[in-house]
Enzyme design. Structure first.
Site, PDB file in Angstrom:
ATOM      1  N   ARG A  28      -2.441   9.714  -0.046  1.00 54.21           N
ATOM      2  CA  ARG A  28      -2.977  10.346   1.166  1.00 54.21           C
ATOM      3  C   ARG A  28      -1.892  10.649   2.190  1.00 54.21           C
ATOM      4  NH1 ARG A  28      -8.644  10.277   1.875  1.00 54.21           N
ATOM      5  NH2 ARG A  28      -9.600   9.937  -0.151  1.00 54.21           N
ATOM      6  N   ARG A  41      -5.727  22.918   9.631  1.00 53.46           N
ATOM      7  CA  ARG A  41      -7.095  22.752   9.121  1.00 53.46           C
ATOM      8  C   ARG A  41      -8.167  23.118  10.147  1.00 53.46           C
ATOM      9  NH1 ARG A  41      -9.616  18.970   6.329  1.00 53.46           N
ATOM     10  NH2 ARG A  41     -11.375  20.026   7.297  1.00 53.46           N
TER      11      ARG A  41
END
Ligand code: 1CP
Length: 347
Positions: A28, A41
């Site tokens: 991650r 994003r």
């Protein structure tokens, strides 16, 4: 395009040859902890972003640029191939994957469609873009392992106890094995698309396998994960395998066919090496929560992981890939990750 680069430290360590330095990457590492991630994003759904090659490429590169890790992990999610194959699901912010119609009986399993490589072509395109950008940094592809994917499909979302999943496993073993067989096929097609496009290693995430006893893992799960690994026996790419709380399963997860066994923070790496047995490399295993503490504590823990790893090599492990024992926590200061990479490389 060659799938192996002998000089990359991660590939060297994973293949049992001596790396030029101790390789490090973080599960991650792309995403949540990075402000540049939140910026690109903004306004784009998690799943939508996974099907946009330009965005996947940018997000995958962000942590490499910032931290100088030895590997990039493809930005995607374990449910991406399910979505691509037509399963009605979404990734809900702050929750995780949510399945519209959970799969709980033989009919629902029969209705689960196979993945066509064309359905994940945007992921393959992202891998090709990344290989053009990454130079000597290794690109790791990934897929969810059959059990962990089954847990999301059967529960309908994240679960602590995996009780419906286990209920199906014990009450209808035929349906269970049919489901896991289909999920193994899905993982193979997804990984094949990534490897053919240039991924140089892959990690099969069986994040929640630690919920099972060793006996149940061997009976209900291992044969399906083993089939995924066997499909890449001759692909020339190191195969990594990881789950959380899998201290009792480490030997069996290695036997499933992994070249590198990921270990969480509960078992020291030298003890993990005894459990895995000789002939495989280990990956791990700093507790991600340590990174929320003061630097003194972080340094002590990083040094201990590396010392335990050296002891692991002495009892037969063939290499060490430094990583966390699970994913980077969202609250982690990214500057700390950069410092950990420098420390590991300097030891
Ligand atoms: O809106 C958002 O920002 C969504 C958060 C998010 C992100 C950034 C999710 C939802 N997935 C991801 C990316 C992701 N998922 C990556 C690439 C990033 C990287 O590693 O650098 C990877 C490898 C995964 C894999 C994944 N997804 C796993 C296996 C790894 C692990 O952490 O154990 C699992 C279990 C998932 C399911 C999932 N997807 C997202 C969340 C929050 C979860 C976990 C939900 C739960 O607790 O059950």
């Amino acid at each position: 395009m060659s799938n192996t680069t002998a000089v990359n430290p991660l590939l060297a360590a994973a293949q049992g040859t001596r790396p030029s330095r101790r390789p490090v990457w973080f599960m991650r590492q792309a995403g949540r902890s990075l402000p540049e991630y939140r910026k690109v994003r903004a306004g784009i759904g998690m799943l939508d972003s996974c099907f946009r090659p330009d965005l996947v490429c940018e997000i995958t590169l962000q942590p490499v640029r910032r931290h100088h890790t030895d590997a990039a992990i493809l930005f995607s999610d374990i449910v991406v191939p399910l979505r691509a194959a037509g399963v009605d699901l979404d990734i809900v912010s702050g929750v995780g994957p949510v399945i519209e119609r959970p799969i709980r009986d033989a009919q629902a399993v029969a209705d689960l469609r196979a993945l066509d490589p064309a359905q994940v072509e945007p992921v393959a395109e992202a891998v090709r873009l990344l290989r053009g950008e990454l130079g000597g940094t290794a690109l790791i592809g990934f897929a969810g392992a059959p059990f962990t994917l089954a847990s999301y499909l059967v529960e309908g979302g994240p679960s602590r106890s995996h009780e419906r999943t286990k209920a199906l496993m014990y009450s209808d073993p035929d349906t269970w094995h049919t489901l896991l067989g289909k999920l193994a096929d899905l993982a193979i097609v997804f990984l094949r698309a990534q490897v053919d496009a240039g991924a140089q290693a892959f990690q099969l995430f069986d994040s929640w396998a630690g919920a099972l006893s060793l006996a149940d893992y061997r009976e209900y799960v291992q044969p399906h994960s083993a089939r995924v690994f066997a499909a890449f026996e001759d692909a020339g790419v190191p195969r990594l395998h990881f789950g959380v709380g899998t201290g009792e399963l480490l030997g069996a997860m290695g036997e499933a066919g992994a070249d590198v066994v990921g270990v969480d923070w509960r078992v020291p790496l030298d003890e993990a090496a005894r459990r895995v047995g000789p002939g495989r490399a280990l990956q791990g295993n700093l507790d991600p929560a340590v990174l929320l503490g003061p630097w003194d504590a972080i340094e002590t823990h990083v040094r201990r992981v590396c010392a335990d790893a050296d002891a692991a090599l002495a009892v037969g492990a063939t290499g060490h890939v430094f990583n966390l024992g699970h994913g980077v926590l969202p609250a982690t200061d990214p500057r700390v990750l950069t410092r950990v990479v420098e420390l590991v490389h300097g030891l």
